[in-house]
Design an enzyme around this catalytic site. Structure first.
Site, mmCIF file in Angstrom:
data_model
loop_
_atom_site.group_PDB
_atom_site.id
_atom_site.type_symbol
_atom_site.label_atom_id
_atom_site.label_comp_id
_atom_site.label_asym_id
_atom_site.label_seq_id
_atom_site.Cartn_x
_atom_site.Cartn_y
_atom_site.Cartn_z
ATOM 1 N N ASP A 329 6.868 -4.862 -7.458
ATOM 2 C CA ASP A 329 7.354 -3.726 -6.919
ATOM 3 C C ASP A 329 8.610 -4.034 -6.214
ATOM 4 O O ASP A 329 8.638 -5.111 -5.605
ATOM 5 C CB ASP A 329 6.528 -3.224 -5.756
ATOM 6 C CG ASP A 329 6.887 -1.578 -5.256
ATOM 7 O OD1 ASP A 329 8.080 -1.392 -5.254
ATOM 8 O OD2 ASP A 329 6.019 -0.882 -5.038
ATOM 9 N N ARG A 331 10.801 -1.761 -4.573
ATOM 10 C CA ARG A 331 11.196 -0.961 -3.455
ATOM 11 C C ARG A 331 11.419 -1.531 -2.165
ATOM 12 O O ARG A 331 12.465 -1.285 -1.429
ATOM 13 C CB ARG A 331 10.348 0.403 -3.374
ATOM 14 C CG ARG A 331 10.323 1.225 -4.853
ATOM 15 C CD ARG A 331 9.141 2.129 -4.684
ATOM 16 N NE ARG A 331 7.930 1.522 -4.583
ATOM 17 C CZ ARG A 331 6.644 2.188 -4.369
ATOM 18 N NH1 ARG A 331 6.823 3.631 -4.562
ATOM 19 N NH2 ARG A 331 5.604 1.480 -4.770
#
Length: 418
Positions: A329, A331
């Site tokens: 991930d 983000r």
């Protein structure tokens, strides 16, 4: 364009003028817009630029194409007449706390108001935030009305099923010292990494330490406010909030492999209901497609998951992404709380998210979260149970307490490392 407006040589800004001082210095975190100074990332008057990069985020390249095709005058300045915000946002105390907001310009929607004189004199200062009013028209809201979960009130929810909102578009504006602090690194290392990982697109990152603000070429954020925006300064106002990261395949086209659109719609319904009950609803929509890894990577991962020897399984959900992208991930969410600070909020009463990353980012930035609201089981698409099982095992919030054997059977022992 006349020859008087254009020179034949290219002026590089990768090094400061000897002994030169910026025409418009930036004092991040100053108490008002004029003391802080304008953000100028336009190219029509290079001598005025005081930031790295240019306005428009990922759309700056399209602007260049329009100029190249002869469709846009490169020195044209926008006419900001009647573009002022459709609702009053701020100022709030958080705007003058330098470490509180580092990823957006808190004064970005008030450019025409605060720098009227400079704009009239020819300085190309552009807004990085726009505030308007709109209505959302979604079939699921009409379904909620038919099921009597929502009732029209004529102000928030209308008889035809549309929902009134204040809609806010925000382009990213990064204060590099503050961004570096959020990620626990040095400004020098952050600058060098950004320079290297964008193949040297922005040499000023490593040659212009006097420029501390960067306009990154990435997507921004859209905020949807439900209810009376004038209640924002009142800290007694009950806040219902959904922070949502873009998933075009689900949000727009209704893919059933993930829970994104169901959670987005659930958030909108709950925000509308919260506004009807006298509070404020807030949906923060961030352009972070495919966990900020991009849609190409996301579709490659879909293929890898479905073609596994044992089929798609929760136990390998994160591993497949890491095999393709090198990271599960991208983000990270460290910059996400800035928009909550920009709205002057210190508390979220109902947080419509199961994400531990979002929860930790908000609480770590001093935002109090009273209640966490998981996605109701009946809203999870059949093919999305693999995703939701993997996420719960990885730390996502849930009110369910499965037996150890059930968890092992559903998710698999290999998820223990996550």
């Amino acid at each position: 364009m006349s020859s008087s407006n254009r020179t034949d040589h290219i002026r590089l800004t990768s090094h400061p003028e000897p002994g030169g001082k910026p025409v418009f210095p930036i004092h991040w975190g100053a108490a008002d817009a004029r003391a802080r100074g304008p953000i100028i990332g336009t190219v029509s008057r290079p001598q005025d630029r005081n930031v790295i990069g240019s306005h428009g985020g990922s759309y700056a390249v399209y602007r260049a194409l329009a100029v190249s095709a002869g469709a846009l005058d490169p020195i044209r300045r926008p006419d900001l007449t009647n573009t002022f915000p459709a609702a009053t946002i701020g100022p709030f105390p958080q705007w003058s706390e330098p470490s509180r907001i580092v990823a957006l310009d808190p004064w970005g929607h008030l450019v025409a108001e605060n720098f009227r004189t400079e704009i009239a004199e020819g300085t190309d200062i552009r807004p990085s935030i726009a505030v308007t009013r709109a209505r959302l028209d979604l079939p699921e809201i009409r379904d909620a009305m038919a099921a009597k979960r929502l009732k029209p009130d004529g102000t928030v929810v209308h008889a035809n099923g549309s929902v009134s909102v204040v809609k806010i578009a925000i382009d990213p504006v990064w204060y590099l010292p503050g961004v570096a602090q959020r990620f626990g690194t040095s400004e020098t290392k952050l600058r060098r990494t950004l320079f290297e990982q964008t193949a040297g697109m922005f040499p000023e990152l490593v040659t212009r330490p006097d420029m501390q603000v960067f306009l990154p070429p990435i997507g921004g954020t859209t905020v949807y406010l439900f209810g009376d925006v004038a209640k924002l300064p009142d800290h007694r106002t009950r806040i219902t909030c959904r922070v949502h990261d873009e998933c075009n395949g689900s949000d727009v086209f209704g893919s059933d492999i993930c829970t994104c659109r169901p959670y987005l719609i659930h958030g909108i319904e709950e925000c509308a209901r919260g506004a009807q009950e006298g509070g404020l609803g807030l949906v923060v929509y961030n352009r972070k497609e495919g966990r900020a890894l991009g849609e190409v990577t996301k579709f490659l991962v879909y293929n890898a998951r479905k073609r596994q020897e044992d089929g798609d399984a929760a136990a390998a959900y994160f591993e497949r992404t890491e095999c393709v992208a090198g990271v599960q991930d991208a983000r990270f969410q460290q910059l996400m709380p800035d928009v909550i600070h920009w709205l002057g909020l210190k508390r979220i009463d109902r947080f419509l998210s199961m994400s531990d990353m979002k929860y930790d980012a908000l609480t770590g930035q001093g935002i109090d979260i009273v209640e966490r609201v998981p996605l109701p089981l009946e809203l999870i698409p059949a093919d999305a149970h693999v995703e939701i099982a993997a996420k719960k095992a990885a730390g996502y919030f849930s009110t369910e307490v499965p037996a150890a054997k059930d968890l092992t059977d559903t998710v698999g022992r290999s998820l223990e490392k996550y």
